[in-house]
Enzyme design. Sequence first.
Site, PDB file in Angstrom:
ATOM      1  N   ARG A  15     -10.932 -46.600  24.593  1.00  0.00           N
ATOM      2  CA  ARG A  15     -11.753 -45.509  25.157  1.00  0.00           C
ATOM      3  C   ARG A  15     -13.112 -45.436  24.483  1.00  0.00           C
ATOM      4  O   ARG A  15     -14.128 -45.808  25.046  1.00  0.00           O
ATOM      5  CB  ARG A  15     -10.985 -44.175  25.050  1.00  0.00           C
ATOM      6  CG  ARG A  15     -11.571 -43.055  25.904  1.00  0.00           C
ATOM      7  CD  ARG A  15     -12.776 -42.380  25.311  1.00  0.00           C
ATOM      8  NE  ARG A  15     -12.505 -41.803  23.998  1.00  0.00           N
ATOM      9  CZ  ARG A  15     -13.460 -41.354  23.180  1.00  0.00           C
ATOM     10  NH1 ARG A  15     -14.738 -41.412  23.542  1.00  0.00           N
ATOM     11  NH2 ARG A  15     -13.159 -40.862  21.990  1.00  0.00           N
ATOM     12  N   CYS A 240     -21.012 -43.665  21.471  1.00  0.00           N
ATOM     13  CA  CYS A 240     -21.134 -42.758  22.604  1.00  0.00           C
ATOM     14  C   CYS A 240     -22.502 -42.980  23.246  1.00  0.00           C
ATOM     15  O   CYS A 240     -23.534 -42.841  22.568  1.00  0.00           O
ATOM     16  CB  CYS A 240     -20.988 -41.308  22.141  1.00  0.00           C
ATOM     17  SG  CYS A 240     -21.280 -40.128  23.463  1.00  0.00           S
ATOM     18  N   ASN A 249     -16.605 -47.062  15.858  1.00  0.00           N
ATOM     19  CA  ASN A 249     -15.672 -46.334  14.980  1.00  0.00           C
ATOM     20  C   ASN A 249     -15.346 -47.206  13.778  1.00  0.00           C
ATOM     21  O   ASN A 249     -15.483 -48.422  13.820  1.00  0.00           O
ATOM     22  CB  ASN A 249     -14.332 -46.100  15.705  1.00  0.00           C
ATOM     23  CG  ASN A 249     -14.447 -45.101  16.820  1.00  0.00           C
ATOM     24  OD1 ASN A 249     -14.631 -45.469  17.963  1.00  0.00           O
ATOM     25  ND2 ASN A 249     -14.342 -43.835  16.491  1.00  0.00           N
TER      26      ASN A 249
HETATM   27  P1  HMG Z   1     -22.280 -32.674  35.770  1.00  0.00           P
HETATM   28  O1  HMG Z   1     -23.184 -33.613  36.506  1.00  0.00           O
HETATM   29  O2  HMG Z   1     -22.875 -31.456  35.163  1.00  0.00           O
HETATM   30  O3  HMG Z   1     -21.005 -32.257  36.630  1.00  0.00           O
HETATM   31  O4  HMG Z   1     -21.525 -33.535  34.658  1.00  0.00           O
HETATM   32  P2  HMG Z   1     -20.797 -31.680  38.050  1.00  0.00           P
HETATM   33  O5  HMG Z   1     -19.592 -30.822  37.981  1.00  0.00           O
HETATM   34  O6  HMG Z   1     -22.078 -31.112  38.584  1.00  0.00           O
HETATM   35  O7  HMG Z   1     -20.415 -32.986  38.911  1.00  0.00           O
HETATM   36  C1  HMG Z   1     -21.327 -34.023  39.189  1.00  0.00           C
HETATM   37  C2  HMG Z   1     -20.579 -35.095  39.972  1.00  0.00           C
HETATM   38  O8  HMG Z   1     -19.569 -35.693  39.153  1.00  0.00           O
HETATM   39  C3  HMG Z   1     -19.841 -34.563  41.198  1.00  0.00           C
HETATM   40  O9  HMG Z   1     -19.773 -35.625  42.144  1.00  0.00           O
HETATM   41  C4  HMG Z   1     -18.452 -34.313  40.670  1.00  0.00           C
HETATM   42  O10 HMG Z   1     -17.470 -34.323  41.663  1.00  0.00           O
HETATM   43  C5  HMG Z   1     -18.268 -35.476  39.731  1.00  0.00           C
HETATM   44  P3  HMG Z   1     -20.820 -35.692  43.379  1.00  0.00           P
HETATM   45  O11 HMG Z   1     -20.614 -34.415  44.125  1.00  0.00           O
HETATM   46  O12 HMG Z   1     -22.214 -35.807  42.761  1.00  0.00           O
HETATM   47  O13 HMG Z   1     -20.386 -36.939  44.099  1.00  0.00           O
HETATM   48  N1  HMG Z   1     -17.328 -35.195  38.638  1.00  0.00           N
HETATM   49  C6  HMG Z   1     -16.290 -35.966  38.321  1.00  0.00           C
HETATM   50  N2  HMG Z   1     -15.809 -37.106  38.851  1.00  0.00           N
HETATM   51  C7  HMG Z   1     -14.703 -37.640  38.302  1.00  0.00           C
HETATM   52  N3  HMG Z   1     -14.083 -37.091  37.221  1.00  0.00           N
HETATM   53  C8  HMG Z   1     -14.532 -35.971  36.656  1.00  0.00           C
HETATM   54  C9  HMG Z   1     -15.674 -35.355  37.221  1.00  0.00           C
HETATM   55  N4  HMG Z   1     -16.373 -34.255  36.917  1.00  0.00           N
HETATM   56  C10 HMG Z   1     -17.374 -34.152  37.790  1.00  0.00           C
HETATM   57  N5  HMG Z   1     -13.910 -35.459  35.606  1.00  0.00           N
HETATM   58  C11 HMG Z   1     -19.545 -33.879  33.287  1.00  0.00           C
HETATM   59  C12 HMG Z   1     -20.637 -32.901  33.760  1.00  0.00           C
HETATM   60  C13 HMG Z   1     -18.803 -33.217  32.163  1.00  0.00           C
HETATM   61  C14 HMG Z   1     -18.626 -34.187  34.445  1.00  0.00           C
HETATM   62  C15 HMG Z   1     -20.252 -35.202  32.834  1.00  0.00           C
HETATM   63  O14 HMG Z   1     -21.351 -34.884  32.003  1.00  0.00           O
HETATM   64  C16 HMG Z   1     -19.322 -36.118  32.101  1.00  0.00           C
HETATM   65  O15 HMG Z   1     -18.375 -36.641  32.677  1.00  0.00           O
HETATM   66  N6  HMG Z   1     -19.587 -36.363  30.811  1.00  0.00           N
HETATM   67  C17 HMG Z   1     -18.737 -37.214  29.974  1.00  0.00           C
HETATM   68  C18 HMG Z   1     -19.553 -37.886  28.922  1.00  0.00           C
HETATM   69  C19 HMG Z   1     -18.666 -38.740  28.055  1.00  0.00           C
HETATM   70  O16 HMG Z   1     -17.620 -39.188  28.456  1.00  0.00           O
HETATM   71  N7  HMG Z   1     -19.120 -38.993  26.810  1.00  0.00           N
HETATM   72  C20 HMG Z   1     -18.381 -39.827  25.898  1.00  0.00           C
HETATM   73  C21 HMG Z   1     -17.132 -39.185  25.389  1.00  0.00           C
HETATM   74  S1  HMG Z   1     -17.414 -38.069  24.045  1.00  0.00           S
HETATM   75  C22 HMG Z   1     -17.384 -39.091  22.641  1.00  0.00           C
HETATM   76  O17 HMG Z   1     -17.409 -40.287  22.775  1.00  0.00           O
HETATM   77  C23 HMG Z   1     -17.250 -38.473  21.277  1.00  0.00           C
HETATM   78  C24 HMG Z   1     -15.845 -38.653  20.683  1.00  0.00           C
HETATM   79  O18 HMG Z   1     -15.529 -40.020  20.534  1.00  0.00           O
HETATM   80  C25 HMG Z   1     -15.756 -37.984  19.310  1.00  0.00           C
HETATM   81  C26 HMG Z   1     -16.926 -38.321  18.390  1.00  0.00           C
HETATM   82  O19 HMG Z   1     -17.234 -39.500  18.191  1.00  0.00           O
HETATM   83  O20 HMG Z   1     -17.493 -37.368  17.848  1.00  0.00           O
HETATM   84  C27 HMG Z   1     -14.777 -38.016  21.572  1.00  0.00           C
HETATM   85 MG    MG Z   2     -16.322 -41.277  18.887  1.00  0.00          MG
END
Ligand code: HMG
Ligand code: MG
Length: 307
Positions: A15, A240, A249
């Site tokens: 992931r 990220c 990581n």
């Molecule tokens: P948004 O654009 O504000 O969301 O994104 P929205 O609700 O307005 O939706 C926009 C579009 O996305 C829509 O589709 C939704 O249906 C679709 P459209 O009408 O334009 O065709 N949508 C989805 N589709 C599939 N699955 C979903 C989903 N949600 C909305 N779940 C949102 C907000 C949160 C969705 C977006 O910003 C997002 O997905 N962000 C994720 C970012 C991410 O994954 N970052 C990496 C992980 S975090 C990390 O790595 C840190 C960690 O490792 C710990 C550390 O290291 O500290 C965990």
């Molecule tokens: Mg991370």
Amino acid sequence: MRLPKSVTLVEMGARDGLQNEAAVISTDDKVRFIDLLSQTGLRWIEATSFVSPKAIPQLSDAPEVFARIVKAPGVRYLVLVPNLKGYERAKAAGADAIAVFTASSEAFTKRNINMTIDESLETFRAVVRRAKDDGMWVRGYVSTAFGSPFGDTVTPQMVVDVSVKLMEMGCDELSIGDTIGVGVPSQVEELVPMLAKQIPLDRLAMHFHDTRGTALSNVYAALQQCIHIFDSSAGGLGGCPYAPGATGNVGTEDVLYLLHSMGIETGVDLAKVRAASRFIAAAVGHALTSKAFQAMEASDERAKAST
Ligand code: HMG
Ligand code: MG
């Protein structure tokens, strides 16, 4: 010195690792990678993420990956979920353990999930309630716990405040993330006791990125604070896309080498993790950063050359 006798690793390669890769990794390769990891003795594997495919195109095949991996007995497969839509997709795919994620930096939270921290907590309150009603296990991530990529201030108290709110809404475990790999052991020594006053140590994991080479020393500092759950990534993959400059990581091989050499048990077979890393290295098309992985590969090369 009091160090834990055994440690649990939560494998991030599929992931956190693959979300940050430039190359398109095929679904077949992701499934094979996870299946190899499932044979290593790891009991927790974060398999994929049901976030918006527009936000993380690399993991847009989450449903297929999750459906096709062989679920090994005794292994829990976590998936990342950003909202109720993601939760429904994860549930439909058959997930029984999810992870929600917010941060202690407003600027990062906005860029990562387009929400304020408060909005994210409201979103996740609804997700966690649904997950608990469905009998799922829930992890909460608190990112940017040691510093933000956008220069806004993060204090240990801010990390504690978000952590407590995630626990109050029903998370089973928290993972405290050094998303951009800026943390140093003195910060770990300050933060962990503050968290431990409010959250049981057996529900706290640490998630270090190795961007500046401090991850393993942070693991050791956390071990000294009796933390015994760590996130790590095969080969040191990870990062990220919404945290500029964030790299991998801490490598699973590096953590295993450290722990096993100090007599701390993990139940994980280092050679088998290395085999999984070797497989995925070919797919990502670049050298892996884990030092222990590199050393084992070099040692084999030397042995081959001398025969
Ligand atoms: P948004 O654009 O504000 O969301 O994104 P929205 O609700 O307005 O939706 C926009 C579009 O996305 C829509 O589709 C939704 O249906 C679709 P459209 O009408 O334009 O065709 N949508 C989805 N589709 C599939 N699955 C979903 C989903 N949600 C909305 N779940 C949102 C907000 C949160 C969705 C977006 O910003 C997002 O997905 N962000 C994720 C970012 C991410 O994954 N970052 C990496 C992980 S975090 C990390 O790595 C840190 C960690 O490792 C710990 C550390 O290291 O500290 C965990
Ligand atoms: Mg991370």
